[in-house]
Design a protein around this motif. Structure first.
Motif, PDB file in Angstrom:
ATOM      1  N   GLN A  89      11.158   7.116  -3.494  1.00  0.00           N
ATOM      2  CA  GLN A  89       9.894   7.685  -3.022  1.00  0.00           C
ATOM      3  C   GLN A  89       9.025   6.591  -2.390  1.00  0.00           C
ATOM      4  N   LEU A  90       9.119   6.473  -1.066  1.00  0.00           N
ATOM      5  CA  LEU A  90       8.308   5.516  -0.324  1.00  0.00           C
ATOM      6  C   LEU A  90       7.016   6.187   0.143  1.00  0.00           C
ATOM      7  N   LYS A  91       5.974   5.398   0.306  1.00  0.00           N
ATOM      8  CA  LYS A  91       4.697   5.926   0.794  1.00  0.00           C
ATOM      9  C   LYS A  91       4.651   5.815   2.317  1.00  0.00           C
ATOM     10  N   ARG A  92       4.482   6.932   2.975  1.00  0.00           N
ATOM     11  CA  ARG A  92       4.411   6.963   4.428  1.00  0.00           C
ATOM     12  C   ARG A  92       2.944   6.927   4.852  1.00  0.00           C
ATOM     13  N   VAL A  93       2.602   5.941   5.670  1.00  0.00           N
ATOM     14  CA  VAL A  93       1.221   5.775   6.126  1.00  0.00           C
ATOM     15  C   VAL A  93       1.175   5.954   7.638  1.00  0.00           C
ATOM     16  N   GLU A  94       0.352   6.888   8.071  1.00  0.00           N
ATOM     17  CA  GLU A  94       0.191   7.139   9.506  1.00  0.00           C
ATOM     18  C   GLU A  94      -1.065   6.419  10.007  1.00  0.00           C
ATOM     19  N   LEU A  95      -0.908   5.670  11.081  1.00  0.00           N
ATOM     20  CA  LEU A  95      -1.995   4.879  11.641  1.00  0.00           C
ATOM     21  C   LEU A  95      -2.501   5.502  12.933  1.00  0.00           C
ATOM     22  N   PRO A 103       3.579   5.825  20.595  1.00  0.00           N
ATOM     23  CA  PRO A 103       3.918   4.749  19.642  1.00  0.00           C
ATOM     24  C   PRO A 103       5.048   3.870  20.157  1.00  0.00           C
ATOM     25  N   LYS A 104       4.939   2.576  19.897  1.00  0.00           N
ATOM     26  CA  LYS A 104       5.972   1.620  20.299  1.00  0.00           C
ATOM     27  C   LYS A 104       6.844   1.272  19.106  1.00  0.00           C
ATOM     28  N   CYS A 105       8.151   1.287  19.317  1.00  0.00           N
ATOM     29  CA  CYS A 105       9.114   0.972  18.254  1.00  0.00           C
ATOM     30  C   CYS A 105       8.931  -0.466  17.787  1.00  0.00           C
ATOM     31  N   ARG A 106       8.905  -0.664  16.453  1.00  0.00           N
ATOM     32  CA  ARG A 106       8.800  -2.003  15.884  1.00  0.00           C
ATOM     33  C   ARG A 106       9.962  -2.303  14.941  1.00  0.00           C
ATOM     34  N   LEU A 107      10.138  -1.460  13.917  1.00  0.00           N
ATOM     35  CA  LEU A 107      11.232  -1.618  12.952  1.00  0.00           C
ATOM     36  C   LEU A 107      11.305  -3.046  12.407  1.00  0.00           C
ATOM     37  N   LYS A 108      10.201  -3.447  11.776  1.00  0.00           N
ATOM     38  CA  LYS A 108      10.119  -4.788  11.205  1.00  0.00           C
ATOM     39  C   LYS A 108       9.824  -4.704   9.716  1.00  0.00           C
ATOM     40  N   ALA A 109      10.431  -5.614   8.977  1.00  0.00           N
ATOM     41  CA  ALA A 109      10.229  -5.655   7.532  1.00  0.00           C
ATOM     42  C   ALA A 109       9.287  -6.791   7.173  1.00  0.00           C
ATOM     43  N   ASP A 110       8.360  -6.526   6.280  1.00  0.00           N
ATOM     44  CA  ASP A 110       7.484  -7.550   5.719  1.00  0.00           C
ATOM     45  C   ASP A 110       7.797  -7.630   4.230  1.00  0.00           C
ATOM     46  N   LYS A 111       8.627  -8.610   3.863  1.00  0.00           N
ATOM     47  CA  LYS A 111       9.083  -8.712   2.477  1.00  0.00           C
ATOM     48  C   LYS A 111       7.960  -9.140   1.540  1.00  0.00           C
ATOM     49  N   THR A 112       7.001  -9.869   2.057  1.00  0.00           N
ATOM     50  CA  THR A 112       5.890 -10.321   1.221  1.00  0.00           C
ATOM     51  C   THR A 112       5.003  -9.152   0.815  1.00  0.00           C
ATOM     52  N   ALA A 113       4.705  -8.295   1.787  1.00  0.00           N
ATOM     53  CA  ALA A 113       3.853  -7.132   1.515  1.00  0.00           C
ATOM     54  C   ALA A 113       4.659  -5.925   1.063  1.00  0.00           C
ATOM     55  N   ASN A 114       6.001  -6.025   1.112  1.00  0.00           N
ATOM     56  CA  ASN A 114       6.892  -4.923   0.746  1.00  0.00           C
ATOM     57  C   ASN A 114       6.622  -3.656   1.556  1.00  0.00           C
ATOM     58  N   ILE A 115       6.542  -3.853   2.876  1.00  0.00           N
ATOM     59  CA  ILE A 115       6.356  -2.724   3.780  1.00  0.00           C
ATOM     60  C   ILE A 115       7.349  -2.812   4.936  1.00  0.00           C
ATOM     61  N   ILE A 116       7.556  -1.694   5.597  1.00  0.00           N
ATOM     62  CA  ILE A 116       8.374  -1.630   6.807  1.00  0.00           C
ATOM     63  C   ILE A 116       7.536  -0.962   7.893  1.00  0.00           C
ATOM     64  N   THR A 120       4.150   1.647  16.035  1.00  0.00           N
ATOM     65  CA  THR A 120       2.712   1.384  15.986  1.00  0.00           C
ATOM     66  C   THR A 120       1.933   2.520  15.326  1.00  0.00           C
ATOM     67  N   ASN A 121       2.619   3.605  14.991  1.00  0.00           N
ATOM     68  CA  ASN A 121       1.972   4.746  14.327  1.00  0.00           C
ATOM     69  C   ASN A 121       2.240   4.819  12.827  1.00  0.00           C
ATOM     70  N   THR A 122       3.415   4.391  12.420  1.00  0.00           N
ATOM     71  CA  THR A 122       3.873   4.685  11.055  1.00  0.00           C
ATOM     72  C   THR A 122       4.428   3.449  10.355  1.00  0.00           C
ATOM     73  N   ARG A 123       4.083   3.319   9.068  1.00  0.00           N
ATOM     74  CA  ARG A 123       4.715   2.292   8.247  1.00  0.00           C
ATOM     75  C   ARG A 123       5.063   2.890   6.889  1.00  0.00           C
ATOM     76  N   LEU A 124       6.016   2.265   6.229  1.00  0.00           N
ATOM     77  CA  LEU A 124       6.444   2.670   4.890  1.00  0.00           C
ATOM     78  C   LEU A 124       6.012   1.606   3.902  1.00  0.00           C
ATOM     79  N   GLU A 125       5.353   2.028   2.833  1.00  0.00           N
ATOM     80  CA  GLU A 125       4.880   1.106   1.804  1.00  0.00           C
ATOM     81  C   GLU A 125       5.585   1.397   0.488  1.00  0.00           C
TER      82      GLU A 125
END
Length: 204
Positions: A89-95, A103-116, A120-125
């Protein structure tokens, strides 16, 4: 081609295992599961890292054969049928997007913040930290998925003009579901690998 099953575990190998433990109830499937577990054991991987790059793996006879085979069976179930697992169960955040831009494709992982960051519209926390630990080669399984779905511009101009039709936006929902399942598989794999590490391995 005729639909028959051919074992990769030889009768000789079956005999070796049954004699060594000794246990005549051991089957070829048990051995397959056992080997799969051994090849996921961090202690085994560390000790034979150089050997594994140059030759076929040599399989030790650890104590607690059935404990290894049981964990190996669970790992196989996870990895071979990962699409059937219950997604994490990931948290979906719409920006908000400035000026209603696409929206522009990013598909980047931030291991420190534990987000993907998906785009430019959506991230998973809420990525559990241990999910990054499950590696496929030199990167985590999650990062492998992200790389596979990135928009990449072909160098060849003809291919770029005529065949560069892939757009992440068309696969976004599928990727979100896939990431949630791979997250679950990664967490469970790390848990099972920890159980392997706790087993007795006097020959390592």
């Amino acid at each position: 081609k005729d639909g028959t099953i051919q074992d990769n575990i030889t009768d000789w190998a079956l005999n070796q295992f049954q004699i060594n433990y000794p246990d005549l109830t051991i089957t070829k499937r048990d051995i397959f599961n056992y080997v799969y577990a051994v090849l996921h054991d961090p202690k085994y991987i560390r000790k034979y890292a150089l050997n594994l790059q140059a030759e076929f793996p040599r399989i030790p006879f650890h104590p607690q054969f059935h404990a290894w085979a049981n964990i190996g069976s669970q790992l196989i179930q996870l990895h071979a049928y990962f699409e059937q697992v219950i997604p994490w169960q990931l948290k979906r955040v719409e920006l908000a997007t400035p000026n209603n831009a696409s929206p522009k494709c990013r598909l980047k992982a931030d291991k420190t913040a534990n987000i993907i960051e998906l785009d430019t519209n959506t991230r998973l926390e809420g990525i559990p930290p241990q999910a990054w630990e499950y590696q496929l080669g030199n990167r985590s399984a999650l990062e492998w998925v992200l790389d596979q779905y990135k928009e990449k511009v072909p160098r060849d101009p003809t291919i770029r003009d005529k065949f560069n039709t892939y757009r992440f936006a068309e696969h976004k929902e599928h990727v979100i579901e896939l990431l949630a399942k791979v997250c679950q598989v990664s967490v469970e794999t790390i848990r099972l690998v920890a159980e392997l590490s706790a087993l007795d391995t006097p020959d390592l």
